[in-house]
Design an enzyme around this catalytic site. Sequence first.
Site, mmCIF file in Angstrom:
data_model
loop_
_atom_site.group_PDB
_atom_site.id
_atom_site.type_symbol
_atom_site.label_atom_id
_atom_site.label_comp_id
_atom_site.label_asym_id
_atom_site.label_seq_id
_atom_site.Cartn_x
_atom_site.Cartn_y
_atom_site.Cartn_z
ATOM 1 N N GLU A 465 0.849 -1.175 0.000
ATOM 2 C CA GLU A 465 0.000 0.000 0.000
ATOM 3 C C GLU A 465 0.898 1.243 0.000
ATOM 4 O O GLU A 465 1.124 1.817 -1.032
ATOM 5 C CB GLU A 465 -0.963 -0.023 1.197
ATOM 6 C CG GLU A 465 -2.113 0.934 0.996
ATOM 7 C CD GLU A 465 -3.396 0.520 1.729
ATOM 8 O OE1 GLU A 465 -3.489 -0.602 2.229
ATOM 9 O OE2 GLU A 465 -4.308 1.363 1.788
ATOM 10 N N GLU A 743 -2.313 0.556 13.396
ATOM 11 C CA GLU A 743 -3.485 0.929 12.598
ATOM 12 C C GLU A 743 -4.778 0.678 13.378
ATOM 13 O O GLU A 743 -5.724 1.460 13.296
ATOM 14 C CB GLU A 743 -3.496 0.093 11.311
ATOM 15 C CG GLU A 743 -4.664 0.364 10.382
ATOM 16 C CD GLU A 743 -4.513 -0.378 9.058
ATOM 17 O OE1 GLU A 743 -3.777 -1.376 9.016
ATOM 18 O OE2 GLU A 743 -5.131 0.061 8.063
HETATM 19 C C1 RAM Z 1 -6.521 1.968 4.440
HETATM 20 C C2 RAM Z 1 -5.346 2.842 4.547
HETATM 21 C C3 RAM Z 1 -5.579 4.202 5.137
HETATM 22 C C4 RAM Z 1 -7.004 4.630 5.154
HETATM 23 C C5 RAM Z 1 -7.817 3.990 4.094
HETATM 24 C C6 RAM Z 1 -9.245 4.408 4.094
HETATM 25 O O1 RAM Z 1 -6.298 1.046 3.407
HETATM 26 O O2 RAM Z 1 -4.325 2.174 5.223
HETATM 27 O O3 RAM Z 1 -5.070 4.326 6.424
HETATM 28 O O4 RAM Z 1 -7.033 6.019 5.010
HETATM 29 O O5 RAM Z 1 -7.731 2.611 4.175
#
Ligand code: RAM
Length: 901
Positions: A465, A743
């Site tokens: 990502e 996260e």
């Molecule tokens: C995830 C990303 C990010 C977020 C989006 C919506 O894949 O890691 O942190 O902003 O989603």
Amino acid sequence: MFIPMLAINHLRCEYKVNPIGLDVKSPRLSWQLQSDQRNCVQSAYQIQLSLTDCHEQTVWDSGKVISDQSIHVELAGWEPQARTRYYYRIRVWDAAEEQSAWSAAAFFEMGLMDSKNAWQADWITSRPDEHDTACPRLRTTFELKQEVTCARIYVTALGLYELHLNNKRVGQDYFTPGWTSYGKRLQYRVYDVTDLLQAGGNILGAYLGDGWYKGHLGWKKEKRIFGDQAALLLELHVHYADGTVETLLSDGDWKTASSAICMSDIYMGETYDARLETDWTDNTSTRWSPVDVLEYTKDIIVAQENVPVTRVQELEPIALITTPQGDRVLDMGQNMVGWVKFNIEGEQGHTVELRHAEILDHEGNFYTENLRGAAQSIRYTLKGEGVESYEPHFTFQGFRYVKLIGFAESINLDDFRGVVLHSDMERTSDFQCSSPLVNQLHHNILWGQKGNFLDVPTDCPQRDERLGWTGDAQMFIRTASYLMNTGPFFTKWLRDLQADQGEDGGIPFFVPDLRSSTSEGWGDTSHSSAAWGDAAVICPWTIYEMYGDVRLLAEQYDSMKRWVHYIHEQGNNPYLWNTGFHFGDWLGLDSKPDSYIGATDKDFVATAFYAYSVSLVRKVAAVLGQGEDEAYYAKLHDHIVTAFREEFVTPAGKLAVPTQTAHVLALHFELLDAKARQRAIDQLGKLVADAGNHLTTGFVGTPYLNPVLSETGHHDLAYTLLFQEDYPSWLYQVTKGATTVWEHWDGIKEDGSLWSADMNSFNHYAYGAIGEWLYRYVAGIRSDEKSPGFHVVHIEPQPGPGLDWVEASLDTMYGRVGSSWYRRKNNEMEVHVTIPANVTGTVVLPGVSLQTVMEGGLPLHKVPHLQGVQTKESHVKIDLGSGSYHFTYKCVEESEPVTIK
Ligand code: RAM
């Protein structure tokens, strides 16, 4: 040592120390005053420019300018020449007309200026072959005719380049030319190579890597998003002693050959076969063939804007672990971003491999599932000639643990080092307090920034990502701008945001955007989510507040207006945003099972951010003197607020969306009338209490949660949230051994199991936005939007239950602001405050009666120039000029009545 009373230092041009390669029409200078006196303000300045550092030949003199401006001073009325170095020096006068000596000379050097038309070189490339992932080499040789006085290389690439001149690496930057919206903007860089040239024959070469341009990018396993051919564009300008200039250009005469870098890819890692290494001069075992000239535009080339990515530090592994599965794994002691360099000795042709992971699983085994498609694997084949040293070129890994495959039985930790790379922003703050867990949290936030500010503000640095997600950037930008000077970093990124903004004003989910160039596109819902697209407004505004950068506001103004206009055009009600796809309160804990989107109504989030962005655009219009716009946005804002209240607040003043995040947004964005506001304040306290004094907020609510609690009389509750150690809380992950910010609140669950591997990063900075609260509320260092860049600073320390002391500092553009407080015995408080020269401010001491305040051991009224006022909230407010202050006082018990003066 004799220190003059008034001195000038910390000279910067466009935020940078002695920058080379500026393409700015009027470069801006900033400096700091040093004084041993309190209340020092600048009353005038003088700037001189010269072509030499001893200033014998002045080319421009501002004369004495009556002004207190000492940051972003434009060299107005003067035009720089392309490819010229200017030395500058500054002197100032204070209010008492005392004059400083001239500062030491600093310099800035202009780039090509008219970069569109200035290039004479050709784009060159190696012929595409079946080894598409291999990194080619391109080279040329040349003779120097006479003595050289100076030489510069102007260079860029499609893909990444690493330059070598006479077998020495050129420059100390990595991942050049950086990641921009490649189809629209591509940076070039300038190197001073005078010292790398040699009399007679010279050899200049470059490796080309795929990088973001043509390597893997995004989670759809796609490659070649921006193009399918790496290429180089380069000019070497050599100035001889006789005044003549010779130019060497990339052109069809260059030669190309393969290299030992068999594969290098941002996500995948690198494969290197040292047996294939040859010297740049080698003509026997290397087959050099002609390059191809590539037709590609030069119209999009701009000078380097961001600070470069450099090797910032090296980490020693703290342990070698053998896992239950028998893997040998290095523990770097820190979840870091960069790569491992190592020394190795062994047989020719033997291959070793390093794999990288962020965590070990519950059983202590090496865990890579959360990396998804990113292999993060380094393979090195030995040449077998004694000790070999290696580090990769065009890839980076996010990791704490390194699995060693194929290495000898005995491993010496000294043969391995973790090289930490990120954009080389100046570190600007420090925060220490009496809680080791909070200190670790602060450390983790800082490392989240290190790991995710590698040229672009990314969501994460490890899985497939690593994208410039706009929402994450706006959530973290203020914390980031306390921790480091992010001015050039966001200047560049915001230009890409503007470049990628849709014609309708929509903003992509991530910048640089990957949509435009992919075969399939990224679907219809690939842009303009509330709280993500608002980065277009929130980011420039934050940079303005933190660094006083009006030029950036002016530059982004159109983009901001177009964003709010986009929202205005959505749906059939111009004052609500109730259509389209939104990430909502992403990862909120109140989401439905199997959903990533928190319970807060998406229309609510969207309309709240709409109102907020419009309120900021109105402020920007005021700063830029756009009176008509200001009135227009003020009115628009009123309409949105009215519509918001009709839609989301009951007639009795209750918020119709019963989540923590809804209450936080409505309060923070000031969307409620007085009655509803008080109800929302009370209700927020109740919602937090109902959750067992825990948060339920996701990406959108969390950054504002503690600031809102502190602003609305729930400051102790904010402290309670901070100090929770069980899930969900900031310290939960700290107690689980985190060294960066996760996260998910429960990336690793209580029982040691893991959140689903499809989205479980252990280095995501969004929740690290609590850092702002630590600086702005706990230490109390606040900017003043009317005098941005901390020209006026407000220090309002807010002690709370659980902390005995805090020591914090912030290096603003004007100099260091300090705020420390200590709770002593018997309710005694000590507050130390430092205000830099040419700054004024206030300090607000909480919970105190004016009569008890002492400064430097004297009662306040006996200290010259200091006057305190008792405010209603039993605070004492004191206006301050620059200097260091040492306040002591006795805290008033909450219940104790305070006489208001
Ligand atoms: C995830 C990303 C990010 C977020 C989006 C919506 O894949 O890691 O942190 O902003 O989603």
